[in-house]
Design a protein around this motif. Sequence first.
Motif, PDB file in Angstrom:
ATOM      1  N   UNK A 162     -30.213  79.051  27.052  1.00  0.00           N
ATOM      2  CA  UNK A 162     -29.923  79.510  28.410  1.00  0.00           C
ATOM      3  C   UNK A 162     -29.881  81.036  28.458  1.00  0.00           C
ATOM      4  N   UNK A 163     -30.381  81.590  29.563  1.00  0.00           N
ATOM      5  CA  UNK A 163     -30.218  83.012  29.869  1.00  0.00           C
ATOM      6  C   UNK A 163     -29.512  83.107  31.211  1.00  0.00           C
ATOM      7  N   UNK A 164     -28.508  83.970  31.308  1.00  0.00           N
ATOM      8  CA  UNK A 164     -27.829  84.226  32.581  1.00  0.00           C
ATOM      9  C   UNK A 164     -27.748  85.726  32.813  1.00  0.00           C
ATOM     10  N   UNK A 165     -28.129  86.155  34.012  1.00  0.00           N
ATOM     11  CA  UNK A 165     -28.028  87.557  34.420  1.00  0.00           C
ATOM     12  C   UNK A 165     -27.081  87.653  35.606  1.00  0.00           C
ATOM     13  N   UNK A 172     -19.482  89.166  28.676  1.00  0.00           N
ATOM     14  CA  UNK A 172     -18.646  88.044  28.244  1.00  0.00           C
ATOM     15  C   UNK A 172     -18.653  86.928  29.287  1.00  0.00           C
ATOM     16  N   UNK A 173     -18.559  87.306  30.570  1.00  0.00           N
ATOM     17  CA  UNK A 173     -18.614  86.319  31.642  1.00  0.00           C
ATOM     18  C   UNK A 173     -19.994  85.675  31.697  1.00  0.00           C
ATOM     19  N   UNK A 174     -21.046  86.484  31.545  1.00  0.00           N
ATOM     20  CA  UNK A 174     -22.414  85.954  31.551  1.00  0.00           C
ATOM     21  C   UNK A 174     -22.589  84.942  30.424  1.00  0.00           C
ATOM     22  N   UNK A 175     -22.003  85.224  29.259  1.00  0.00           N
ATOM     23  CA  UNK A 175     -22.098  84.310  28.113  1.00  0.00           C
ATOM     24  C   UNK A 175     -21.382  82.994  28.426  1.00  0.00           C
ATOM     25  N   UNK A 176     -20.195  83.104  29.026  1.00  0.00           N
ATOM     26  CA  UNK A 176     -19.444  81.898  29.370  1.00  0.00           C
ATOM     27  C   UNK A 176     -20.184  81.030  30.363  1.00  0.00           C
ATOM     28  N   UNK A 260     -15.655  89.991  40.557  1.00  0.00           N
ATOM     29  CA  UNK A 260     -16.536  90.617  41.541  1.00  0.00           C
ATOM     30  C   UNK A 260     -17.995  90.513  41.166  1.00  0.00           C
ATOM     31  N   UNK A 261     -18.368  89.359  40.617  1.00  0.00           N
ATOM     32  CA  UNK A 261     -19.730  89.166  40.117  1.00  0.00           C
ATOM     33  C   UNK A 261     -20.464  88.079  40.877  1.00  0.00           C
ATOM     34  N   UNK A 262     -21.780  88.084  40.752  1.00  0.00           N
ATOM     35  CA  UNK A 262     -22.615  87.006  41.287  1.00  0.00           C
ATOM     36  C   UNK A 262     -23.778  86.759  40.348  1.00  0.00           C
ATOM     37  N   UNK A 263     -24.284  85.545  40.371  1.00  0.00           N
ATOM     38  CA  UNK A 263     -25.387  85.170  39.494  1.00  0.00           C
ATOM     39  C   UNK A 263     -26.707  85.647  40.100  1.00  0.00           C
ATOM     40  N   UNK A 264     -27.460  86.389  39.321  1.00  0.00           N
ATOM     41  CA  UNK A 264     -28.756  86.905  39.762  1.00  0.00           C
ATOM     42  C   UNK A 264     -29.896  86.007  39.289  1.00  0.00           C
ATOM     43  N   UNK A 265     -29.794  85.537  38.057  1.00  0.00           N
ATOM     44  CA  UNK A 265     -30.880  84.732  37.493  1.00  0.00           C
ATOM     45  C   UNK A 265     -30.348  83.792  36.424  1.00  0.00           C
ATOM     46  N   UNK A 266     -30.944  82.592  36.382  1.00  0.00           N
ATOM     47  CA  UNK A 266     -30.598  81.601  35.362  1.00  0.00           C
ATOM     48  C   UNK A 266     -31.892  80.981  34.834  1.00  0.00           C
ATOM     49  N   UNK A 267     -32.002  80.882  33.521  1.00  0.00           N
ATOM     50  CA  UNK A 267     -33.127  80.175  32.895  1.00  0.00           C
ATOM     51  C   UNK A 267     -32.538  79.219  31.869  1.00  0.00           C
ATOM     52  N   UNK A 268     -33.059  78.005  31.839  1.00  0.00           N
ATOM     53  CA  UNK A 268     -32.555  76.996  30.888  1.00  0.00           C
ATOM     54  C   UNK A 268     -33.715  76.157  30.375  1.00  0.00           C
TER      55      UNK A 268
END
Length: 292
Positions: A162-165, A172-176, A260-268
């Motif tokens: 998985x990739x999360x941006x 750390x939050x992106x990893x979680x 104060x974050x939002x998900x920009x991109x997810x790949x799985x």
Amino acid sequence: MSNISAQLVKELRERSGAGMMECKKALTENNGDIEAAIEWLRKNGMAKADKKADRVAAEGRIATAQSGHQAVLVEVNSETDFVAKAPNFVEFTNKVAQDALKANAATLEALKAAAHVDGGTVEEAAKAQVVTIGEKIDVRRVARVEHDGPLATYSHGGKIGVIVALKGGSEELAKGIAMHVAAMNPPYVKAEDIPADFVEKEKEIALAAMSDKEKNKPADILEKIIAGKINKIVSDVTLVGQPYVLDTNVTVGDALKKEGAEVVSVARLAVGEGIEKIQEDYLAEVQKAMQV
């Protein structure tokens, strides 16, 4: 339609989770149309939401690589799990991921044509592996994300990558959240991403599945009941609506909001998804049961 094949019943069982005879009846009632049969089962309370049966058909490994503002996932397939776990195969897949990163490869064609660290192209290196290992080796997919912000990759045993941006937040939050995506595989990030026809179909199914007592309630009450059911479904199928696997007392949306974050991109990517693996024993079981 009486000529319902065992293969069709098998597929419906896997996608719906319903019993064998219920699946056969659903297909018979709907002239062998599997999509209509799934809807029929759900309206009659015999099935949950369609699983889509992304069954693992091939063995292999998902390798990850990350550097600076970009990250990649690559899937390389082998014929057996034994080979997939072999040190030389693991090393090869890691090198292919690094090749993809260095070449900025975002398509399979670009990846296969990319220079391999040990010489030649990735495609040529894969062919050489076939000779060395003695099994078919297939460089199958690549996913690439480039982002100037928190970016993280996660690999679950080499079987899921998985990739999360994120915009805002932390690595750390992106990893979680990448770990959450690996575990839960939400089909959508947020409610706005869900197609309108999906919501309308779920409303229709929710209404059909209600008892007569529920259907006879006043229109405004009935509407609230259906809205509640739809909200639950939306939470189940969206990343931000699901309970966060690292802290199930909050949703992923809550965890994002806190930073104060939002998900920009997810790949799985998961090994073998989308390639059917015929399980002969299971098919024989269905055929035998249908003859009773």
